[in-house]
Design an enzyme around this catalytic site. Structure first.
Site, short mmCIF file in Angstrom:
data_model
loop_
_atom_site.label_atom_id
_atom_site.label_comp_id
_atom_site.label_asym_id
_atom_site.label_seq_id
_atom_site.Cartn_x
_atom_site.Cartn_y
_atom_site.Cartn_z
N MET A 37 32.23 48.58 50.63
CA MET A 37 31.68 49.75 49.94
C MET A 37 32.75 50.34 49.03
SD MET A 37 31.18 53.48 51.77
CE MET A 37 29.53 53.41 52.40
N ASP A 39 32.47 53.24 45.34
CA ASP A 39 31.91 54.52 44.87
C ASP A 39 30.52 54.89 45.40
OD1 ASP A 39 33.98 53.71 43.26
OD2 ASP A 39 32.81 53.75 41.41
N TRP A 63 36.01 43.61 47.52
CA TRP A 63 35.18 43.85 46.35
C TRP A 63 34.66 42.50 45.82
CZ3 TRP A 63 34.94 42.90 41.06
CH2 TRP A 63 34.20 43.81 40.31
N GLU A 221 37.33 57.46 35.16
CA GLU A 221 36.14 56.84 35.74
C GLU A 221 35.21 57.89 36.36
OE1 GLU A 221 37.39 52.42 36.96
OE2 GLU A 221 38.07 53.90 38.40
C1 FRU Z 1 35.51 53.17 40.25
C2 FRU Z 1 34.96 51.93 39.61
C3 FRU Z 1 33.91 52.31 38.57
C4 FRU Z 1 33.07 51.09 38.50
C5 FRU Z 1 33.06 50.63 39.92
C6 FRU Z 1 32.99 49.14 40.12
O1 FRU Z 1 35.97 53.02 41.55
O2 FRU Z 1 35.99 51.17 39.04
O3 FRU Z 1 34.46 52.75 37.36
O4 FRU Z 1 31.80 51.38 38.01
O5 FRU Z 1 34.25 51.11 40.52
O6 FRU Z 1 32.78 48.81 41.45
#
Ligand code: FRU
Length: 494
Positions: A37, A39, A63, A221
């Site tokens: 997990m 954002d 990720w 972001e």
């Molecule tokens: C922030 C980020 C966002 C992007 C996402 C990808 O943590 O880098 O900018 O949309 O994570 O998982």
């Protein structure tokens, strides 16, 4: 009809997520159903429930190509997993469905506004475009719009990057139009782009709401923008921050800018900047407005800089969200308190008043790993103290600590002795307001995390730790004599 990619993800999460014993997860913090997990996404109120989606890779604790997971709750604390909502299965999002937001449309449908990424261009770098998916009023599935992408780099002003154009946050303006702020970038520097739309599908560029100009990290972001207590607040998560003496830490940080909104020129007139959480694990906060008018924020209780992948050996999930927090602007300062619903989970009150603290001491009935405890500290009438320290998740040779040092007004959170085997960032300091030795710490523990709300939420520090649950002791000390009141509750749904 859902794609095979989405079906596979749902099948996998059902197998892995369902098998996780409840005690291997936090009690009331949302944790990843299966795998990774990051954002929080699509935090919204829809059909009588709060919905929270999140950046998700169900197949591993790392990720990977981003999906959107989905959970719902009626009280921000008791979460119900729903089947994964989005998978990377169309051309504009073939390599991932990145962060975004959600809103209810007038016809009762639920719209997801997210960033689709693909690496089809010759540089093999993620091209980022905004996409929408919609669930009809009576529908079951979020269906991706055939006209995706709805925003591409062509919708940006000259010279803006097509690789850093993401994380749309949708909301409604006072005039009823939809608006969205999103991360944009020019000359490797963060900008916040502002768009409006009549229907959520057809978007027009309005202006650049804020520019970094090299002040706070590089790219900003996950922006969010809202009015609160008569001010306008822009929240974002800057990458590559530089450490400053008293405010910001290096790496991926979080920040808010408070000021006034010049609507005509689509510009935030900035007045102050503030870090949002000074702890170890916090990133990508996002907010929603509840039907009863509260601005509630949730964040990823983790940070790119502090990831401990090792937890895969322990659990088949990685990553959790913070306790949702109610926000207020008081004297141009963003204050946070846990959602009031948390009070309903309080059980077994234990209370002590006017306890003098010098050498290490513990108090009968004050322990536990799922608790809500407030410690009110002040100097003794005739003697003084320089440091006050609180330890929790304490076992034989393990503990996590929060220390307050009066000489410079720093609060330090320290998880070096939590049993952690990774040399990541394990300590963080945050300067608090000078209160002449009076400090109030509300500590929320939920098995694998602590959130410490300082002085009624003027500041917060959040950290995760995976100390064995048997380490549940709590102790206090000061190097002179401090006096404290302690109020402690166990937290439980039963
Ligand atoms: C922030 C980020 C966002 C992007 C996402 C990808 O943590 O880098 O900018 O949309 O994570 O998982």
């Amino acid at each position: 009809m859902s794609s095979q990619t989405l079906k596979d993800a749902r099948q996998y999460e059902e197998k892995i997520g369902k098998a996780v014993p409840e005690t291997d997860r936090p009690l009331f913090h949302l944790s990843s159903y299966s795998g990774w997990m990051n954002d929080p996404n699509g935090f919204s109120y829809y059909k009588g429930e709060y919905h929270l989606f999140y950046q998700y890779f169900p197949y591993d604790n790392r990720w990977g190509p981003m999906h959107w997971a989905h959970a719902t709750t009626k009280d921000f604390l008791n979460w119900k997993y729903q089947p994964a909502a989005l998978a990377p299965d169309t051309r504009p999002d073939a390599d991932g469905c990145f962060s975004g937001s959600a809103i209810e449309l007038d016809d009762g449908s639920h719209l997801l506004f997210y960033t689709g990424v693909n690496v089809t261009d010759k540089y093999q770098v993620y091209v980022q475009q905004q996409c929408v998916a919609i669930k009809d009023k009576d529908g079951e599935e979020y269906v991706k719009y055939e006209g995706n992408p709805v925003l591409t780099s062509k919708d940006l002003p000259e010279g803006y990057s097509r690789y850093d154009f993401r994380d749309p946050k949708i909301f409604r303006q006072k005039d009823g139009l939809f608006a969205a702020v999103m991360c944009a970038c020019k000359d490797k520097d963060g900008r916040i782009a502002y768009y409006t739309s009549k229907d959520g599908f057809d978007w027009q560029f309005k202006g650049i709401l804020a520019e970094n100009n090299g002040r706070f990290g590089t790219i900003w972001e996950c922006p969010d923008f809202f009015e609160l207590d008569g001010k306008h607040v822009l929240i974002c998560s800057p990458m590559n921050m530089r450490k400053t003496r008293t405010k910001y830490n290096s790496g991926n940080g979080t920040m808010c800018l408070i000021g006034e909104f010049d609507e005509e020129n689509t510009k935030l007139i900035e007045e102050v900047d503030q870090p949002i959480d000074g702890g170890i694990d916090f990133y990508a906060p996002t907010t929603m407005l509840t039907p009863d008018g509260r601005r509630v924020m949730v964040a990823w209780m983790q940070n790119w800089e502090t990831i401990v992948y090792g937890s895969k050996d322990q659990f088949p999930w990685f990553g959790m969200m913070t306790t949702p927090r109610e926000l207020h602007v008081i004297d141009n300062h963003l204050c946070q308190t846990p959602v009031r619903e948390l009070n309903n989970l309080r059980r077994n009150k234990v209370e002590y008043k006017d306890i003098s603290v010098s050498d290490w001491m513990s108090l009968e009935g004050v322990n536990g790993r799922i608790i809500d405890m407030t410690v009110n500290v002040r100097p003794h009438e005739t003697e003084d103290y320089k440091h006050f320290e609180l330890r929790f998740a304490q076992g034989e040779d393990m503990f996590v600590s929060v220390r307050y040092r009066r000489s410079d007004g720093f609060v330090t959170v320290d998880r070096r002795y939590s049993g952690i085997r990774n040399a990541v960032i394990n300590q963080r300091k945050m300067k608090v307001k000078d209160t002449d030795g009076f400090i109030k710490l509300r500590v929320i523990l939920d098995r694998f995390s602590a959130e410490v709300f300082i002085n009624d939420g003027e500041q917060v520090i959040s950290t995760t730790f995976y100390t064995p649950q048997s380490a549940n002791g709590i102790s206090f000390s000061s190097d002179g004599v401090a006096v404290m009141d302690v109020e402690k509750y166990d937290l439980s749904f039963d």
